[in-house]
Design a protein around this motif. Structure first.
Motif, mmCIF file in Angstrom:
data_model
loop_
_atom_site.group_PDB
_atom_site.id
_atom_site.type_symbol
_atom_site.label_atom_id
_atom_site.label_comp_id
_atom_site.label_asym_id
_atom_site.label_seq_id
_atom_site.Cartn_x
_atom_site.Cartn_y
_atom_site.Cartn_z
ATOM 1 N N PRO A 144 0.823 -1.225 0.000
ATOM 2 C CA PRO A 144 0.000 0.000 0.000
ATOM 3 C C PRO A 144 0.852 1.268 0.000
ATOM 4 N N GLY A 145 0.206 2.368 -0.394
ATOM 5 C CA GLY A 145 0.790 3.688 -0.151
ATOM 6 C C GLY A 145 1.589 4.307 -1.285
ATOM 7 N N HIS A 146 1.507 3.764 -2.504
ATOM 8 C CA HIS A 146 2.226 4.399 -3.620
ATOM 9 C C HIS A 146 1.429 5.593 -4.144
ATOM 10 N N GLU A 147 2.152 6.545 -4.747
ATOM 11 C CA GLU A 147 1.498 7.715 -5.344
ATOM 12 C C GLU A 147 0.750 7.323 -6.616
ATOM 13 N N TYR A 148 1.442 6.582 -7.480
ATOM 14 C CA TYR A 148 0.874 6.206 -8.771
ATOM 15 C C TYR A 148 1.101 4.712 -8.953
ATOM 16 N N VAL A 149 0.046 4.009 -9.367
ATOM 17 C CA VAL A 149 0.157 2.564 -9.588
ATOM 18 C C VAL A 149 -0.371 2.229 -10.977
ATOM 19 N N LEU A 150 0.443 1.506 -11.732
ATOM 20 C CA LEU A 150 0.013 0.982 -13.029
ATOM 21 C C LEU A 150 -0.096 -0.531 -12.893
ATOM 22 N N ALA A 151 -1.265 -1.083 -13.248
ATOM 23 C CA ALA A 151 -1.480 -2.530 -13.143
ATOM 24 C C ALA A 151 -2.716 -2.893 -13.960
ATOM 25 N N THR A 152 -2.996 -4.175 -14.079
ATOM 26 C CA THR A 152 -4.209 -4.589 -14.786
ATOM 27 C C THR A 152 -5.438 -4.276 -13.927
ATOM 28 N N ALA A 153 -6.602 -4.304 -14.568
ATOM 29 C CA ALA A 153 -7.855 -4.052 -13.843
ATOM 30 C C ALA A 153 -8.046 -5.068 -12.725
ATOM 31 N N GLY A 154 -7.720 -6.341 -13.000
ATOM 32 C CA GLY A 154 -7.889 -7.394 -11.995
ATOM 33 C C GLY A 154 -7.012 -7.152 -10.780
ATOM 34 N N THR A 155 -5.759 -6.800 -11.021
ATOM 35 C CA THR A 155 -4.835 -6.536 -9.909
ATOM 36 C C THR A 155 -5.307 -5.347 -9.083
ATOM 37 N N LEU A 156 -5.708 -4.271 -9.753
ATOM 38 C CA LEU A 156 -6.153 -3.083 -9.014
ATOM 39 C C LEU A 156 -7.422 -3.386 -8.214
ATOM 40 N N ALA A 157 -8.324 -4.173 -8.801
ATOM 41 C CA ALA A 157 -9.565 -4.502 -8.083
ATOM 42 C C ALA A 157 -9.250 -5.282 -6.803
ATOM 43 N N VAL A 158 -8.351 -6.263 -6.889
ATOM 44 C CA VAL A 158 -8.006 -7.044 -5.693
ATOM 45 C C VAL A 158 -7.265 -6.159 -4.681
ATOM 46 N N MET A 159 -6.395 -5.298 -5.174
ATOM 47 C CA MET A 159 -5.682 -4.395 -4.251
ATOM 48 C C MET A 159 -6.669 -3.521 -3.483
ATOM 49 N N ARG A 160 -7.685 -2.989 -4.177
ATOM 50 C CA ARG A 160 -8.675 -2.143 -3.495
ATOM 51 C C ARG A 160 -9.454 -2.951 -2.466
ATOM 52 N N THR A 161 -9.780 -4.192 -2.791
ATOM 53 C CA THR A 161 -10.502 -5.044 -1.846
ATOM 54 C C THR A 161 -9.675 -5.277 -0.589
ATOM 55 N N ARG A 162 -8.389 -5.538 -0.784
ATOM 56 C CA ARG A 162 -7.573 -5.950 0.353
ATOM 57 C C ARG A 162 -7.047 -4.791 1.183
ATOM 58 N N MET A 163 -6.781 -3.640 0.548
ATOM 59 C CA MET A 163 -6.155 -2.556 1.320
ATOM 60 C C MET A 163 -6.988 -1.289 1.361
ATOM 61 N N GLY A 164 -8.141 -1.295 0.695
ATOM 62 C CA GLY A 164 -8.948 -0.073 0.636
ATOM 63 C C GLY A 164 -8.550 0.754 -0.574
ATOM 64 N N ALA A 165 -9.518 1.477 -1.150
ATOM 65 C CA ALA A 165 -9.297 2.176 -2.420
ATOM 66 C C ALA A 165 -8.125 3.146 -2.341
ATOM 67 N N GLU A 166 -8.032 3.885 -1.242
ATOM 68 C CA GLU A 166 -7.005 4.919 -1.180
ATOM 69 C C GLU A 166 -5.607 4.355 -1.047
#
Ligand SMILES: [Zn+2]
Ligand SMILES: [Zn+2]
Length: 341
Positions: A49-71
């Motif tokens: 968590p905690g990066h300024e800018y993240v580039l990833a696939t939609a699937g990866t970003l969706a799981v990241m938001r689920t696990r760590m919260g959108a922000e």
């Protein structure tokens, strides 16, 4: 491509935060918060968590938001589709399927005529819940080596699932509780059970519910899932329950009705490991390439240079040298192995 390009180690550098692409100004799977991150997949050691800018696939970003919260998943998040080329500074970045978990990607970086492909974690076996690994020719291939020892040979998952279903048929009064980590392995087991024709509800430990919902929202079909409440153990007779590896060893699982303790992991190849964990039915199901698939993949990618990271680097490098493939260990720190949990 080829020898005319700039030597990759002059612009893709090993740092305490992970691999840093200097001309693009970004890190790959950084282990601490950075300004710009390109992320291969959402396992906790690769996606922090905690990066300024993240580039990833939609699937990866969706799981990241689920696990760590959108922000916390990234102040600015940019989705990229597999195969899409994106210019970042002087480099071109393209993500390719890695076949590891939903959204998992290899990261291709082209700079000055040299293409580097960073595998992230990957497997070559079929997985009904994610896009299969794509072989991409490269000048430098950065590979993981989690199961980089000849002893690690993963059988086809369908055969392991047949063992599980055979045991369920043989012990209809018992609850089969399968240890598996929450992202990837859990959904793959469900997908493989469905493919084998198992259409009963599958029960989930609370820790597994959220990521399954995210898979569904991304279009992965999992059939009927129910929460496994140990209080209601009568209804779990004869059922299959998926739980985190940490839960199968503790009181949570022992409160179930005469449970058959199972574990799905590449490490189940090692009998002592299964025994020590109190596992009655080991299932050798892994989301990482086994020894043969590591070697096959490296040969198919045809990179004249291979960098090996997290796992058993030395054995793999030795085997590659006998195949006349130049390889070296990347001393990256901070990456673990979710299957060892
Ligand atoms: Zn992983
Ligand atoms: Zn990893």
């Amino acid at each position: 491509m080829g020898n005319m390009g700039k030597a990759a180690e002059s612009w893709l550098k090993t740092t305490p935060s992970g691999l840093f692409c200097e001309p693009g100004g970004f890190y790959v799977d950084p282990t601490r918060p950075v300004e710009r991150a390109v992320i291969s997949h959402a396992h906790a050691d690769h996606a922090r968590p905690g990066h300024e800018y993240v580039l990833a696939t939609a699937g990866t970003l969706a799981v990241m938001r689920t696990r760590m919260g959108a922000e916390r998943a990234g102040a600015k998040q940019q989705e990229i589709a597999y195969g899409e080329a994106l210019k970042i500074g002087d480099v071109t970045v393209t993500l390719y399927p890695a076949g590891h978990v939903l959204g998992s990607a290899q990261i291709g970086i082209v700079y000055g005529g040299t293409r580097v492909v960073i595998s992230g974690d990957y497997k070559r076996q079929f997985d009904p819940t994610c896009v299969g690994f794509e072989v991409v020719r490269a000048d430098v291939f950065v590979t993981e080596a989690t199961f980089g020892l000849p002893v690690f040979q993963h059988p086809a998952a369908a055969g392991e699932i047949a063992k599980l279903l055979g045991s369920v048929a043989m012990f209809p009064e018992r609850t089969h509780v399968v240890g598996c980590y929450a992202l990837g392995k859990c959904q793959r087991l469900i997908g493989e059970l469905r493919r084998a024709g198992y259409d009963k509800p599958i029960y989930l430990h609370g820790a597994h519910v959220a990521v399954c919902e995210t898979y569904r929202a991304q279009g992965v079909k999992l059939g009927e899932l129910r929460p496994a409440t140990v209080a209601d153990k009568a209804s779990l007779k004869g059922a299959i329950v998926l739980a985190p590896p940490s839960a199968i060893a503790d009181r949570w699982a022992r409160r179930l009705e005469d449970p058959v303790v199972c574990m799905a992991s590449g490490w189940m190849r090692i009998r002592q490991r299964a025994k020590a964990g109190g596992v009655e039915l080991p299932l050798i199901i892994s989301d990482h390439a086994d020894w043969n698939d590591l070697i096959t993949t490296i040969r198919e990618v045809q990179a004249p240079e291979v960098w090996v990271t997290h796992g058993n680097e030395e054995a793999l490098i030795h085997a590659l040298s006998r195949l006349q493939i130049r390889a070296r260990a990347l001393r990256l720190i901070g990456y673990g192995d979710e299957e060892a949990a």
